[in-house]
Design an enzyme around this catalytic site. Structure first.
Site, PDB file in Angstrom:
ATOM      1  CG  HIS A  37      -1.844   1.162   1.327  1.00 23.09           C
ATOM      2  ND1 HIS A  37      -3.168   1.020   1.694  1.00 23.09           N
ATOM      3  CD2 HIS A  37      -1.682   2.492   1.110  1.00 23.09           C
ATOM      4  CE1 HIS A  37      -3.773   2.188   1.687  1.00 23.09           C
ATOM      5  NE2 HIS A  37      -2.878   3.113   1.339  1.00 23.09           N
ATOM      6  CG  HIS A 164      -9.799   4.463   3.636  1.00 22.97           C
ATOM      7  ND1 HIS A 164      -8.575   5.097   3.621  1.00 22.97           N
ATOM      8  CD2 HIS A 164     -10.481   5.004   4.675  1.00 22.97           C
ATOM      9  CE1 HIS A 164      -8.522   5.977   4.620  1.00 22.97           C
ATOM     10  NE2 HIS A 164      -9.674   5.939   5.269  1.00 22.97           N
ATOM     11  CG  ASP A 274      -1.523   4.861   4.027  1.00 25.79           C
ATOM     12  OD1 ASP A 274      -1.602   5.260   2.848  1.00 25.79           O
ATOM     13  OD2 ASP A 274      -2.298   5.237   4.924  1.00 25.79           O
TER      14      ASP A 274
END
Ligand code: NCD
Ligand code: ZN
Length: 375
Positions: A37, A164, A274
């Site tokens: 991610h 998400h 992320d």
């Protein structure tokens, strides 16, 4: 020319004395990690950040929340081209660098186009963002239930859904948003389409970990910053915009549950950094954009957490083999060595893009205790 690994060491980093507790190993050798991610952005920001990911990670699951988002094979192929161009000539892992293009869950998706692109390698997965939950999510959905037809097609063709997981119902407290989304939206979808493989992205709470344990069709990514910080770090000693992200870093008990899951070896959990760069102009102001840029030092942060919890024997599972099994990729050939020793050079604390934007690098403290080498 990609100005990769630019960065100006404007402040010397003097944290090395704060060594991890416990029986800290001096040398950890792991397979080349993958990042499941990451936000590589576009334009000058893409040029500035891609080298940080490519030197540490073989596969990069590249998030599609551009403006406009990636919702067609034409947009996906063009973005892959731009990433490949930006990455040409940057240092990569010994296994190379393999960016995976993700599509943004939207009513604009044509399922025939998606299935063809999946076969062609330009639609690896589809990411659902609740509208308004996070950066560039304006085009997102108002509920998972609106996309059941799309998800049926994805299940049939083995296309994984990335989620998400944050409820945007206004009455839900910000620290309870993940649990509310999982209970209200993802649990019914899992019951309705048990064949759909799902990744709960950047899981951030004990409730999220329990949800993954209880739903065998789900895996989860966990970020370095959610493993290494809690909301006290974000809020207690002056608000830290550089730690502000979505989902918001939660309580110490939640962080401990994430660390327990990551260090357990449980194959449902893998690293997704992320990494989400924003210029300081968008971070330091009356409202801060959500996102932590951790591509530079995220691996050191994770290694530091595992070392402090006497769990370095599980690091390879978390950063490499679990993700390979979840996403069906061959294990990497190369290795990466982390050595626990005070870093003798001044570490860059931020990067500067070609247009002069500054981005703060997360994890300089941990990075000052580790050196990393691809072997
Ligand atoms: C991400 C971004 O900046 O694109 N921000 C974040 O806080 N994680 C979007 C996202 O993944 O939520
Ligand atoms: Zn993200």
């Amino acid at each position: 020319m990609a100005p990769h690994l630019t960065g100006t060491a404007t402040a010397s980093v003097a944290y090395a004395a704060a060594m991890p507790q416990g029986s800290t190993p001096q040398r950890i050798e792991i397979p080349t990690p993958d990042d499941w991610h990451v936000h590589l952005r576009d334009g000058e920001m893409l040029d500035a950040v891609v080298g940080y990911t490519a030197r540490r990670f073989r596969t990069a699951m590249v998030m599609p929340n551009l403006v406009p988002p990636i919702t067609s094979s034409a947009a996906a192929a063009a973005y892959l081209d731009r990433i490949t161009t930006a990455a040409a000539g940057v240092e990569t892992t010994t296994d190379g660098f393999d960016p995976w293009i993700v599509w943004y869950c939207s009513p604009d998706i044509d399922t025939t186009d998606l299935v063809e692109a999946h076969g062609a390698g330009t639609a690896r997965t589809v990411k659902y963002y609740p509208a308004g939950a996070t950066t560039n999510s304006e085009a997102g959905g108002t509920g998972l239930s609106a996309f059941v037809d799309l998800f049926e097609v994805m299940a049939e063709h083995g296309i994984r859904l990335l989620v998400h997981a944050e409820s945007t119902r206004p009455e839900v407290d910000i620290f309870d948003r993940e649990e509310a989304f999982l209970v209200d939206e993802l649990a019914p979808l899992c019951a309705q389409i048990p064949e759909l493989a799902v990744t709960v992205e950047h899981v951030s709470t004990a409730a999220g970990i329990s949800f993954v344990h209880d739903h065998p069709q789900c895996a989860a990514t966990i970020t370095p910053h959610h493993l290494a910080r809690d909301r006290g770090d974000l809020l207690a000693s002056g608000l830290k915009p550089d730690l502000y992200c979505k989902p918001v870093i939660n309580s110490p008990a939640d962080r401990d549950a994430l660390v327990a899951a990551a260090t357990s070896g449980d194959p449902a959990f893998c690293l997704g950094t992320d990494s989400a760069p924003h210029p300081t102009s968008a971070k330091y102001g009356p409202t801060a954009k959500a996102g932590v840029f951790n591509a530079a030092y995220g691996l050191e942060v994770v290694a530091d957490v595992f070392a402090r919890h006497d769990a370095v024997d599980q690091l390879a599972a978390f950063v490499s083999s679990n993700g390979c099994a979840i996403y069906g990729v061959e294990p990497p050939m190369g290795r990466l060595v982390l050595e626990h020793e005070a870093v003798d050079v001044e570490l860059a604390t931020h990067l500067t893009t070609a247009t002069g934007d500054d981005v703060v690098l997360f994890g300089t403290e941990e990075a000052s205790r580790w050196t990393v080498t691809n072997v």
